[in-house]
Write a protein that holds these residues in place. Structure first.
Motif, PDB file in Angstrom:
ATOM      1  N   GLY A  83      -5.078 -16.216  61.131  1.00 58.62           N
ATOM      2  CA  GLY A  83      -5.155 -16.590  59.729  1.00 58.62           C
ATOM      3  C   GLY A  83      -6.263 -15.924  58.953  1.00 58.62           C
ATOM      4  N   VAL A 179       0.115 -20.157  57.320  1.00 54.93           N
ATOM      5  CA  VAL A 179      -0.852 -19.076  57.153  1.00 54.93           C
ATOM      6  C   VAL A 179      -1.846 -19.425  56.049  1.00 54.93           C
ATOM      7  CG1 VAL A 179      -1.119 -16.663  56.489  1.00 54.93           C
ATOM      8  CG2 VAL A 179       0.716 -17.324  58.042  1.00 54.93           C
ATOM      9  N   HIS A 241       1.593 -18.643  61.107  1.00 53.20           N
ATOM     10  CA  HIS A 241       0.283 -18.587  61.773  1.00 53.20           C
ATOM     11  C   HIS A 241       0.446 -18.778  63.274  1.00 53.20           C
ATOM     12  CE1 HIS A 241      -3.611 -20.901  62.726  1.00 53.20           C
ATOM     13  NE2 HIS A 241      -3.945 -19.627  62.648  1.00 53.20           N
TER      14      HIS A 241
END
Length: 487
Positions: A83, A179, A241
């Protein structure tokens, strides 16, 4: 599950961009690995800052994807990654980037740290304290804007790392909640809105449309497919993510409130059942999201780096000796946080790690002490998440069987399980394909740790003493977040 699709052997390609290594894997739709390719994620020096080699990654990805498609019936591709990265791009997906992608492990200039801190919002906006070095997409974009305002003004999109690669493949820009919620500082996942810094800095025009991780953005770009010999029927998913997709693997397996502890360079704890008011940003706690947008409590500590400091070298391939752990609990030999430059769960402890009690003077003893220390850090993460139920362990620490045994022994009234797969993120990413059609839990292999053969009461007393010592020297206290103007 769609048995027709499973029976015909269809595959999904998972492109996983880690900080150190990059993987491209062919996976079944139920998350089983068929083949994996990998390459180092190289970092180039500045100017204008250290950055990742997006051009080199592009060439490797597109060529490797063509190769994978020749060997497997790949129908879809999904991207995932860490991230702490965003990429500023122009309108043409053949352009690598409008500005180089910042390496988050470098120190920004002091003026960037000082200027950014008061703009970063409250805890729900940040989802964390302000972390070390160049972490956070918003801070990276702020740095770009201060250094290259004309380039930023001319750019079209600012994309999270997985969505950058989805855009390169499909030409469709997107943003995605896992994310954005991985401490980007751009998205408030509780309020479901862009954070104040986005409008305040004039970045709204750079923010792409939101799409769920499982959404098909479109087919691969025809010109890209023809150039590299990739099947034009290949469709591209939004992606998400890496840690959140690893959590999704457990959720898809019928564990919606799973508390998952993933281990590697970082110990990453994620638990959807953690109350938001239990999150303490001064103790490395963070606010993440699952793929549906539900807030997820988290905790981050650099357990792998701490492990290396304690273990040293010479015992990498050897399993830790449980008898040595019993020796430590009897003699009172402790490794105490934190040896690296990350406070973790003990504010103010960075760089103050120390050993106490009779020394662990041999490589075997250092290895056993490191495993014990890692187990104690893990349980500290679990306790911080307010989790007293089932916990699933995965990641590199499980290469040593004693690690899971010690974590389970330190949680005698709760259940601990583990998974030995080394491709959890890729498995979770692959399971996105059937997110909307899955009618039964996805398969997952979970095991129970072996019973601890030592004295459990002595281990419990040792753990209590370890926590007391870790809080001594007046460094277990709330401090201003790193990178703020109060430092």
């Amino acid at each position: 599950m769609d048995d027709g699709r499973k029976a015909d052997g269809a595959r999904i390609a998972v492109f996983d961009v880690g900080k150190t290594n990059i993987k491209l894997s062919a996976m079944t739709f139920d998350g089983v690995l068929a083949e994996s390719l990998s390459v180092r994620n190289e970092v180039r020096p500045g100017p204008p800052w250290r950055h990742h080699d997006l051009k080199g990654i592009s060439d490797w990805l597109f060529g490797s994807l063509a190769s994978l498609c020749r060997h497997h019936p790949v129908e879809k591709v999904v991207t995932t990654g860490h991230g702490s990265a965003g990429v500023l791009v122009n309108a043409d997906p053949d352009d690598t980037s409008a500005l180089p992608m910042i390496d988050y492990e470098q120190d920004p200039p002091p003026a960037i740290l000082d200027g950014y801190a008061p703009l970063s919002g409250d805890f729900l906006d940040r989802g964390s304290t302000i972390m070390l070095k160049a972490a956070h997409q918003a801070r990276q974009l702020y740095w770009m804007q201060q250094a290259e305002p004309e380039r930023v003004a001319q750019a079209r999109w600012y994309l999270g790392l997985p969505q950058y690669w989805a855009w390169r493949l499909s030409a469709v820009p997107s943003a995605e909640t896992t994310v954005l919620s991985a401490q980007s500082h751009l998205w408030n996942n509780v309020r479901k809105e862009w954070t104040p810094i986005v409008e305040g800095q004039g970045w709204s025009r750079l923010m792409p449309p939101l799409h769920p991780a499982w959404k098909t953005l479109g087919p691969i770009r025809p010109d890209l497919a023809r150039r590299y010999g990739i099947p034009e029927k290949l469709s591209v998913l939004t992606g998400g993510h890496d840690s959140s997709l690893n959590l999704y693997r457990y959720q898809a397996a019928g564990m919606p409130d799973a508390c998952v502890i993933s281990t590697g360079t970082w110990i990453v704890g994620m638990c959807a059942a953690t109350p938001l008011d239990a999150l303490d940003e001064n103790r490395a706690m963070v606010l993440n999201s699952d793929v549906t947008g539900r807030p997820v409590g988290g905790v981050l500590t650099m357990g792998g780096r701490e492990f290396s400091h304690v273990a040293g070298h010479g015992q990498e391939g050897e399993a830790a000796d449980a008898a040595l752990v019993s020796l430590f609990t009897e003699r009172g030999t402790f490794a105490l946080p934190s040896f690296g430059d990350d406070d973790g769960l003990f504010p103010g402890s960075a760089g103050r790690g120390r050993f106490e009690g009779p020394s662990a003077e041999t490589p075997a003893k250092r290895k056993a002490l490191a495993v014990l220390y890692a187990a104690l850090l893990t349980v500290e993460c679990i306790d911080a998440l307010n989790e007293s139920g089932l916990v699933a362990l995965d990641g590199t620490f499980l290469r040593d069987p004693l690690y899971a045994t010690l974590v389970a022994a330190l949680r005698p009234t709760a259940q601990t399980v583990y998974n030995l797969d080394s491709y959890g993120t890729a498995s979770g990413a692959a399971l996105l394909v059937e997110h909307e059609t899955r009618h039964a839990p996805a398969p997952i292999e979970l095991s129970l740790p072996a019973a601890y053969a030592g004295d459990r009461e002595a281990l419990a007393a040792y753990a209590l003493r370890w926590r007391e010592l870790a809080k001594q020297n007046n460094f277990y206290r709330a401090r201003p977040a790193k990178g703020t103007i109060d430092d």
